[in-house]
Design a protein around this motif. Structure first.
Motif, PDB file in Angstrom:
ATOM      1  N   UNK A  24       0.826  -1.209   0.000  1.00  0.00           N
ATOM      2  CA  UNK A  24       0.000   0.000   0.000  1.00  0.00           C
ATOM      3  C   UNK A  24       0.857   1.256   0.000  1.00  0.00           C
ATOM      4  N   UNK A  25       1.899   1.267   0.833  1.00  0.00           N
ATOM      5  CA  UNK A  25       2.789   2.429   0.891  1.00  0.00           C
ATOM      6  C   UNK A  25       3.594   2.555  -0.393  1.00  0.00           C
ATOM      7  N   UNK A  26       4.010   1.436  -0.949  1.00  0.00           N
ATOM      8  CA  UNK A  26       4.732   1.472  -2.233  1.00  0.00           C
ATOM      9  C   UNK A  26       3.891   2.153  -3.305  1.00  0.00           C
ATOM     10  N   UNK A  27       2.608   1.832  -3.348  1.00  0.00           N
ATOM     11  CA  UNK A  27       1.730   2.430  -4.351  1.00  0.00           C
ATOM     12  C   UNK A  27       1.618   3.938  -4.159  1.00  0.00           C
ATOM     13  N   UNK A  28       1.467   4.356  -2.893  1.00  0.00           N
ATOM     14  CA  UNK A  28       1.366   5.789  -2.594  1.00  0.00           C
ATOM     15  C   UNK A  28       2.654   6.512  -2.995  1.00  0.00           C
ATOM     16  N   UNK A  29       3.802   5.935  -2.631  1.00  0.00           N
ATOM     17  CA  UNK A  29       5.079   6.592  -2.908  1.00  0.00           C
ATOM     18  C   UNK A  29       5.416   6.583  -4.397  1.00  0.00           C
ATOM     19  N   UNK A  30       5.050   5.515  -5.078  1.00  0.00           N
ATOM     20  CA  UNK A  30       5.324   5.464  -6.521  1.00  0.00           C
ATOM     21  C   UNK A  30       4.610   6.590  -7.248  1.00  0.00           C
ATOM     22  N   UNK A  31       3.332   6.784  -6.929  1.00  0.00           N
ATOM     23  CA  UNK A  31       2.575   7.878  -7.548  1.00  0.00           C
ATOM     24  C   UNK A  31       3.182   9.222  -7.166  1.00  0.00           C
ATOM     25  N   UNK A  32       3.523   9.382  -5.878  1.00  0.00           N
ATOM     26  CA  UNK A  32       4.074  10.656  -5.384  1.00  0.00           C
ATOM     27  C   UNK A  32       5.427  10.973  -6.014  1.00  0.00           C
ATOM     28  N   UNK A  33       6.187   9.932  -6.348  1.00  0.00           N
ATOM     29  CA  UNK A  33       7.543  10.151  -6.888  1.00  0.00           C
ATOM     30  C   UNK A  33       7.520  10.845  -8.243  1.00  0.00           C
ATOM     31  N   UNK A  34       6.357  10.868  -8.902  1.00  0.00           N
ATOM     32  CA  UNK A  34       6.247  11.549 -10.192  1.00  0.00           C
ATOM     33  C   UNK A  34       5.856  13.017 -10.045  1.00  0.00           C
ATOM     34  N   UNK A  35       5.681  13.465  -8.817  1.00  0.00           N
ATOM     35  CA  UNK A  35       5.320  14.864  -8.578  1.00  0.00           C
ATOM     36  C   UNK A  35       6.503  15.771  -8.885  1.00  0.00           C
ATOM     37  N   UNK A  36       6.340  16.648  -9.863  1.00  0.00           N
ATOM     38  CA  UNK A  36       7.447  17.476 -10.354  1.00  0.00           C
ATOM     39  C   UNK A  36       8.036  18.388  -9.280  1.00  0.00           C
ATOM     40  N   UNK A  37       7.195  18.893  -8.377  1.00  0.00           N
ATOM     41  CA  UNK A  37       7.685  19.842  -7.365  1.00  0.00           C
ATOM     42  C   UNK A  37       8.751  19.223  -6.473  1.00  0.00           C
ATOM     43  N   UNK A  38       8.669  17.930  -6.227  1.00  0.00           N
ATOM     44  CA  UNK A  38       9.638  17.283  -5.343  1.00  0.00           C
ATOM     45  C   UNK A  38      11.020  17.222  -5.990  1.00  0.00           C
ATOM     46  N   UNK A  40      11.984  18.949  -8.553  1.00  0.00           N
ATOM     47  CA  UNK A  40      12.405  20.311  -8.902  1.00  0.00           C
ATOM     48  C   UNK A  40      13.088  20.985  -7.723  1.00  0.00           C
ATOM     49  N   UNK A  41      12.540  20.777  -6.513  1.00  0.00           N
ATOM     50  CA  UNK A  41      13.170  21.399  -5.354  1.00  0.00           C
ATOM     51  C   UNK A  41      14.566  20.834  -5.108  1.00  0.00           C
ATOM     52  N   UNK A  42      14.712  19.509  -5.171  1.00  0.00           N
ATOM     53  CA  UNK A  42      16.019  18.901  -4.920  1.00  0.00           C
ATOM     54  C   UNK A  42      17.027  19.288  -6.000  1.00  0.00           C
ATOM     55  N   UNK A  43      16.535  19.517  -7.220  1.00  0.00           N
ATOM     56  CA  UNK A  43      17.442  19.877  -8.313  1.00  0.00           C
ATOM     57  C   UNK A  43      17.839  21.349  -8.269  1.00  0.00           C
ATOM     58  N   UNK A  44      16.896  22.195  -7.841  1.00  0.00           N
ATOM     59  CA  UNK A  44      17.132  23.646  -7.938  1.00  0.00           C
ATOM     60  C   UNK A  44      17.202  24.370  -6.603  1.00  0.00           C
ATOM     61  N   UNK A 127      11.832   5.614  -2.551  1.00  0.00           N
ATOM     62  CA  UNK A 127      11.735   5.667  -4.007  1.00  0.00           C
ATOM     63  C   UNK A 127      12.706   6.723  -4.531  1.00  0.00           C
ATOM     64  N   UNK A 128      13.491   6.396  -5.565  1.00  0.00           N
ATOM     65  CA  UNK A 128      14.359   7.414  -6.155  1.00  0.00           C
ATOM     66  C   UNK A 128      13.527   8.507  -6.806  1.00  0.00           C
ATOM     67  N   UNK A 129      13.984   9.746  -6.687  1.00  0.00           N
ATOM     68  CA  UNK A 129      13.326  10.880  -7.347  1.00  0.00           C
ATOM     69  C   UNK A 129      14.199  11.332  -8.513  1.00  0.00           C
ATOM     70  N   UNK A 130      13.568  11.478  -9.656  1.00  0.00           N
ATOM     71  CA  UNK A 130      14.302  11.882 -10.858  1.00  0.00           C
ATOM     72  C   UNK A 130      13.816  13.241 -11.354  1.00  0.00           C
ATOM     73  N   UNK A 131      14.763  13.987 -11.908  1.00  0.00           N
ATOM     74  CA  UNK A 131      14.453  15.273 -12.516  1.00  0.00           C
ATOM     75  C   UNK A 131      15.365  15.427 -13.720  1.00  0.00           C
ATOM     76  N   UNK A 132      14.768  15.701 -14.879  1.00  0.00           N
ATOM     77  CA  UNK A 132      15.535  15.762 -16.137  1.00  0.00           C
ATOM     78  C   UNK A 132      16.346  14.483 -16.348  1.00  0.00           C
ATOM     79  N   UNK A 133      15.695  13.353 -16.098  1.00  0.00           N
ATOM     80  CA  UNK A 133      16.271  12.023 -16.346  1.00  0.00           C
ATOM     81  C   UNK A 133      17.490  11.692 -15.483  1.00  0.00           C
ATOM     82  N   UNK A 134      17.627  12.336 -14.341  1.00  0.00           N
ATOM     83  CA  UNK A 134      18.708  11.973 -13.422  1.00  0.00           C
ATOM     84  C   UNK A 134      18.163  11.898 -12.003  1.00  0.00           C
ATOM     85  N   UNK A 135      18.750  11.020 -11.204  1.00  0.00           N
ATOM     86  CA  UNK A 135      18.337  10.896  -9.805  1.00  0.00           C
ATOM     87  C   UNK A 135      18.826  12.109  -9.026  1.00  0.00           C
ATOM     88  N   UNK A 136      17.896  12.780  -8.351  1.00  0.00           N
ATOM     89  CA  UNK A 136      18.259  13.975  -7.579  1.00  0.00           C
ATOM     90  C   UNK A 136      18.029  13.781  -6.080  1.00  0.00           C
TER      91      UNK A 136
END
Length: 208
Positions: A24-38, A40-44, A127-136
């Motif tokens: 259940x948590x995996x499903x929640x985090x997988x969807x959340x990992x596609x949120x651009x704001x997350x 974007x913040x780590x990248x910028x 879950x790894x977070x990616x931004x511009x095709x790289x893990x951030x």
């Protein structure tokens, strides 16, 4: 025989409960990992993205508080950038193996560990977070383990007996004596009878 059947049934129910909670948590985090704001913040690291990321994490935890104890945004150095309760954090998670794996691009699940935020036993999922095709960085959710071992806590064996749980190394992850949890390893006991029983448990066998 009745007690043994009850213990086997409880073991299966607890195992199913752990698996269900993790999925259940995996499903929640997988969807959340596609949120651009997350990502974007780590990248910028800009204030606008930070506010959006914090609001999102806070809302995510509140909407899933029956599953998630905490939600944490981890940077590439393994430190918490934001949590669901703090917009500024630098708590160090770089020593956690499951965090290291997530920062290398792998979805990763911890064993039962002590939460650095609450001090309680938890299972962490990253879950790894990616931004511009790289893990951030990584998005981490923790499950409070007490929500999982409730079934085991209810079981009584005879007049004075009780259930306890160990992990694959023999470390106690549930015991009615709280001071033993994540502190005592039954694989290191000097009691030969108990040591033999623990060895069976570690190998996935039943015994008494």
């Amino acid at each position: 025989e009745t007690i043994e059947k009850e213990l086997v049934n409880t073991t299966m129910l607890t195992g199913d409960g752990i698996e269900e909670s993790i999925k259940s948590v995996e499903q929640v985090l997988e969807i959340a990992s596609y949120t651009q704001a997350l990502g974007a913040y780590l990248a910028n690291l800009d204030d606008s993205s930070r506010d959006q990321a914090f609001d999102y994490l806070s809302r995510l935890q509140k909407e899933n508080n029956d599953l998630l104890e905490n939600v944490i945004l981890i940077n590439l150095q393994g430190k918490a950038a934001i949590t669901d309760t703090s917009i500024t954090s630098d708590m160090d998670f770089s020593d956690r193996d499951y965090i290291k794996r997530a920062l290398q691009g792998q979805v990763s699940i911890s064993d039962v560990i002590t939460s650095k935020l609450s001090g309680r036993p938890v299972i962490g999922i990253a879950y790894p977070l990616r931004y511009s095709d790289r893990v951030v960085g990584a998005l981490v959710g923790t499950i409070e383990f007490s929500q999982i071992y409730k079934k085991a806590a209810e079981i009584k064996v005879g007049e004075t007996g009780y259930c306890f749980m160990i992990n694959s190394t023999g470390l106690v992850i549930y015991h009615p004596v709280a001071d033993k949890i994540l502190k005592e390893n039954l694989g290191e006991t000097t009691n030969e009878e108990l040591k033999a029983l623990v060895a069976k448990m570690k190998n996935g066998e039943t015994g008494q």
